[in-house]
Design a protein around this motif. Structure first.
Motif, PDB file in Angstrom:
ATOM      1  N   THR A 290       0.828  -1.204   0.000  1.00  0.00           N
ATOM      2  CA  THR A 290       0.000   0.000   0.000  1.00  0.00           C
ATOM      3  C   THR A 290       0.864   1.256   0.000  1.00  0.00           C
ATOM      4  O   THR A 290       0.618   2.202  -0.767  1.00  0.00           O
ATOM      5  CB  THR A 290      -0.922   0.001   1.233  1.00  0.00           C
ATOM      6  OG1 THR A 290      -1.705  -1.196   1.226  1.00  0.00           O
ATOM      7  CG2 THR A 290      -1.854   1.194   1.210  1.00  0.00           C
ATOM      8  N   MET A 291       1.889   1.282   0.861  1.00  0.00           N
ATOM      9  CA  MET A 291       2.740   2.461   0.949  1.00  0.00           C
ATOM     10  C   MET A 291       3.527   2.694  -0.345  1.00  0.00           C
ATOM     11  O   MET A 291       3.718   3.838  -0.786  1.00  0.00           O
ATOM     12  CB  MET A 291       3.713   2.318   2.127  1.00  0.00           C
ATOM     13  CG  MET A 291       3.044   2.300   3.500  1.00  0.00           C
ATOM     14  SD  MET A 291       2.141   3.824   3.891  1.00  0.00           S
ATOM     15  CE  MET A 291       0.443   3.344   3.545  1.00  0.00           C
ATOM     16  N   ARG A 294       1.237   4.283  -3.342  1.00  0.00           N
ATOM     17  CA  ARG A 294       0.386   5.458  -3.106  1.00  0.00           C
ATOM     18  C   ARG A 294       0.231   6.306  -4.364  1.00  0.00           C
ATOM     19  O   ARG A 294      -0.865   6.756  -4.691  1.00  0.00           O
ATOM     20  CB  ARG A 294       0.964   6.301  -1.974  1.00  0.00           C
ATOM     21  CG  ARG A 294       0.680   5.756  -0.573  1.00  0.00           C
ATOM     22  CD  ARG A 294       1.220   6.652   0.499  1.00  0.00           C
ATOM     23  NE  ARG A 294       2.664   6.835   0.365  1.00  0.00           N
ATOM     24  CZ  ARG A 294       3.384   7.698   1.068  1.00  0.00           C
ATOM     25  NH1 ARG A 294       2.790   8.474   1.947  1.00  0.00           N
ATOM     26  NH2 ARG A 294       4.690   7.782   0.905  1.00  0.00           N
ATOM     27  N   TYR A 390      -6.417  -2.187   8.060  1.00  0.00           N
ATOM     28  CA  TYR A 390      -5.702  -0.906   8.243  1.00  0.00           C
ATOM     29  C   TYR A 390      -5.205  -0.342   6.912  1.00  0.00           C
ATOM     30  O   TYR A 390      -5.456   0.830   6.612  1.00  0.00           O
ATOM     31  CB  TYR A 390      -4.546  -1.096   9.228  1.00  0.00           C
ATOM     32  CG  TYR A 390      -3.744   0.171   9.453  1.00  0.00           C
ATOM     33  CD1 TYR A 390      -4.269   1.221  10.201  1.00  0.00           C
ATOM     34  CD2 TYR A 390      -2.482   0.314   8.897  1.00  0.00           C
ATOM     35  CE1 TYR A 390      -3.542   2.385  10.407  1.00  0.00           C
ATOM     36  CE2 TYR A 390      -1.754   1.476   9.082  1.00  0.00           C
ATOM     37  CZ  TYR A 390      -2.281   2.513   9.845  1.00  0.00           C
ATOM     38  OH  TYR A 390      -1.562   3.667  10.026  1.00  0.00           O
ATOM     39  N   PRO A 391      -4.520  -1.156   6.070  1.00  0.00           N
ATOM     40  CA  PRO A 391      -4.124  -0.622   4.769  1.00  0.00           C
ATOM     41  C   PRO A 391      -5.308  -0.155   3.931  1.00  0.00           C
ATOM     42  O   PRO A 391      -5.218   0.851   3.219  1.00  0.00           O
ATOM     43  CB  PRO A 391      -3.421  -1.822   4.105  1.00  0.00           C
ATOM     44  CG  PRO A 391      -2.947  -2.652   5.232  1.00  0.00           C
ATOM     45  CD  PRO A 391      -3.995  -2.507   6.279  1.00  0.00           C
ATOM     46  N   LYS A 394      -6.448   3.193   5.015  1.00  0.00           N
ATOM     47  CA  LYS A 394      -5.510   4.209   4.514  1.00  0.00           C
ATOM     48  C   LYS A 394      -5.825   4.574   3.065  1.00  0.00           C
ATOM     49  O   LYS A 394      -5.718   5.746   2.666  1.00  0.00           O
ATOM     50  CB  LYS A 394      -4.076   3.692   4.617  1.00  0.00           C
ATOM     51  CG  LYS A 394      -3.585   3.443   6.032  1.00  0.00           C
ATOM     52  CD  LYS A 394      -3.335   4.732   6.786  1.00  0.00           C
ATOM     53  CE  LYS A 394      -2.085   5.435   6.283  1.00  0.00           C
ATOM     54  NZ  LYS A 394      -1.768   6.634   7.102  1.00  0.00           N
ATOM     55  N   ARG A 397      -8.722   6.962   2.875  1.00  0.00           N
ATOM     56  CA  ARG A 397      -8.486   8.287   3.471  1.00  0.00           C
ATOM     57  C   ARG A 397      -7.312   9.052   2.860  1.00  0.00           C
ATOM     58  O   ARG A 397      -7.083  10.202   3.237  1.00  0.00           O
ATOM     59  CB  ARG A 397      -8.245   8.128   4.975  1.00  0.00           C
ATOM     60  CG  ARG A 397      -9.470   7.638   5.726  1.00  0.00           C
ATOM     61  CD  ARG A 397      -9.176   7.541   7.215  1.00  0.00           C
ATOM     62  NE  ARG A 397     -10.353   7.128   7.971  1.00  0.00           N
ATOM     63  CZ  ARG A 397     -10.361   6.938   9.278  1.00  0.00           C
ATOM     64  NH1 ARG A 397      -9.245   7.109   9.981  1.00  0.00           N
ATOM     65  NH2 ARG A 397     -11.467   6.565   9.892  1.00  0.00           N
ATOM     66  N   PHE A 398      -6.555   8.410   1.949  1.00  0.00           N
ATOM     67  CA  PHE A 398      -5.335   9.082   1.492  1.00  0.00           C
ATOM     68  C   PHE A 398      -5.662  10.310   0.638  1.00  0.00           C
ATOM     69  O   PHE A 398      -6.689  10.379  -0.031  1.00  0.00           O
ATOM     70  CB  PHE A 398      -4.432   8.103   0.737  1.00  0.00           C
ATOM     71  CG  PHE A 398      -4.812   7.878  -0.707  1.00  0.00           C
ATOM     72  CD1 PHE A 398      -4.074   8.477  -1.720  1.00  0.00           C
ATOM     73  CD2 PHE A 398      -5.886   7.077  -1.065  1.00  0.00           C
ATOM     74  CE1 PHE A 398      -4.400   8.261  -3.049  1.00  0.00           C
ATOM     75  CE2 PHE A 398      -6.211   6.864  -2.371  1.00  0.00           C
ATOM     76  CZ  PHE A 398      -5.478   7.458  -3.383  1.00  0.00           C
ATOM     77  N   SER A 403      -0.211  12.461  -2.554  1.00  0.00           N
ATOM     78  CA  SER A 403       0.340  11.211  -3.079  1.00  0.00           C
ATOM     79  C   SER A 403       0.939  11.383  -4.469  1.00  0.00           C
ATOM     80  O   SER A 403       1.943  10.778  -4.814  1.00  0.00           O
ATOM     81  CB  SER A 403      -0.757  10.151  -3.126  1.00  0.00           C
ATOM     82  OG  SER A 403      -1.262   9.884  -1.838  1.00  0.00           O
TER      83      SER A 403
END
Length: 406
Positions: A290-291, A294, A390-391, A394, A397-398, A403
């Protein structure tokens, strides 16, 4: 939905090394979980099977008050009408009348307290394959006045096939029970407690010996479907009069049931640790994916893709990783479990002694119960779903602009 599934499948293989490492950790944990639960369930089944077949049956009908002190004075009359009443129940497979009591067994200078089970030879053999446990001699018949002696007991008394054994005890209502019986066969039991003290005698000869004519202390009942044990017990209790007591194998073997429950709790704690390993492995992978993606997600949202679809893609990716790893774990585990299901591992030394203390045969049997595989499948899918929460939050909400600039 098909398009989203295709995208998810391609995405998990974009970083093959990370996906394979994650799957490997899940496969190892799932295999260990399957082996652990299969071994536990197999051990429990072995203990219960020994207790049911060699001792109590799934159910017992006793004279009211017999269980408290095992007194032969609490025996009841065995009649065809009572037997027919019990066997007419749909789930009842067989009924074995027994007269059980105690006696001193003597041969020469050697004497030992024993458990004497007077039974119908044919029914007893159908119940626990007693004839297959013979190591010498022959199996007895209904009209014999001979006995079968457990191996260790025969060794202690120094008797063999053809020798005479003297039994002395207390019969029905205090009558002295004394008799000589020829040893027709030596039997070997997997449970040391039985192997050290058990004598089998035909029911008619046992009733004559104890002066308990037409009497039995228990009806040992085998049922077709153990899952309906509670229902069958309730039906029998409602059908029989107050002069009889109906008890299931769990009431008759409380110590063993408690030992199984205690061991099962330990097994569940072990499974919990394995599930945590699986969960953190999946969580770390999905979080990194996920990170790292982005900007990719931001571009996709900027050109018109809904965040909810991104949410589903990542969710599918997580579940796919879990399912593929689980399938591989099942492919690896099942043949091994199948082999050990038919070829249990024999135990020796302290482990064997520990198993024997609980009244179980000293082997490591495995189970192929479908629940073992179903539970692992459901657990891993649920863990995959939880690990991805959790991912996925994210993603919802990102900030798209931040990004894109990252």
């Amino acid at each position: 939905m098909k398009e989203l599934l295709k995208i998810a499948w391609r995405n998990i293989w974009r970083s093959k090394r990370r996906t394979i490492l994650t799957m490997t950790s899940i496969i190892l944990a799932a295999c260990l979980a399957l082996f652990t639960r299969s071994l536990q369930k197999g051990s429990y089944g072995n203990m219960i099977g020994n207790a049911v077949k060699l001792s109590t049956g799934y159910l017992q009908i006793q004279g009211n008050g017999y269980w408290e002190n095992k007194s032969i004075d609490k025996a009841f009359i065995s009649s065809d009408s009572l037997l027919n009443l019990v066997t007419d129940f749909e789930n009842v497979e067989s009924v074995t009348p027994r007269l059980e009591s105690f006696a001193l067994a003597s041969s020469g200078k050697h004497t030992k307290g024993t458990v004497v089970i007077a039974t119908i030879p044919e029914l007893e053999d159908d119940l626990n394959k007693l004839s297959e446990k013979l190591i010498s001699g022959e199996y007895f018949s209904e009209n014999d006045n001979e006995v079968l002696v457990a191996e260790k007991l025969a060794g202690y008394l120094q008797v063999n096939v053809g020798d005479t054994l003297v039994l002395l005890g207390q019969g029905y209502h205090g009558v002295t029970a004394a008799g000589k019986f020829r040893v027709k066969g030596i039997i070997k039991f997997p449970i040391p407690q039985l192997n050290n003290q058990l004598i089998y005698i035909p029911l008619k000869a046992g009733q004559n010996f104890y002066s308990a004519y037409n009497l039995t202390t228990t009806y040992s009942i085998m049922i077709s479907n153990p899952k309906e044990l509670e229902t069958t017990t309730s039906l029998l209790r409602n059908k029989l009069s107050d002069e009889y007591t109906v008890m299931d194998w769990m009431e008759l073997n409380k110590e063993m049931v408690q030992a199984i429950k205690s061991d099962d709790i330990g097994g569940q704690i072990m499974l919990g640790i394995l599930y945590m390993v699986i969960g953190f492995g999946m969580f770390g992978t999905i979080m990194m994916m996920t990170m790292e993606r982005r900007k990719e997600f931001a571009v996709m949202v900027a050109v018109g893709m809904q965040k909810s679809k991104l949410f589903l893609i990542v969710l599918y990716e997580t579940i796919m990783i879990g399912i593929v790893a689980l399938i591989v774990a099942l492919i690896i585990s099942y043949p091994v479990l199948l082999y050990y299901f038919y070829n249990p591992i024999p135990l020796e030394g302290e482990l064997a002694e520990a198993m024997e203390m609980f009244g179980a045969e000293p082997i490591m049997p495995f189970s192929l119960d479908a629940d073992i595989f179903i539970n692992q499948t459901v657990a891993i899918i649920v863990i995959a779903f939880i690990a991805s929460m959790y991912p996925l939050i994210k993603i919802l909400r990102f900030n798209v602009l931040k990004s894109l600039r990252s």
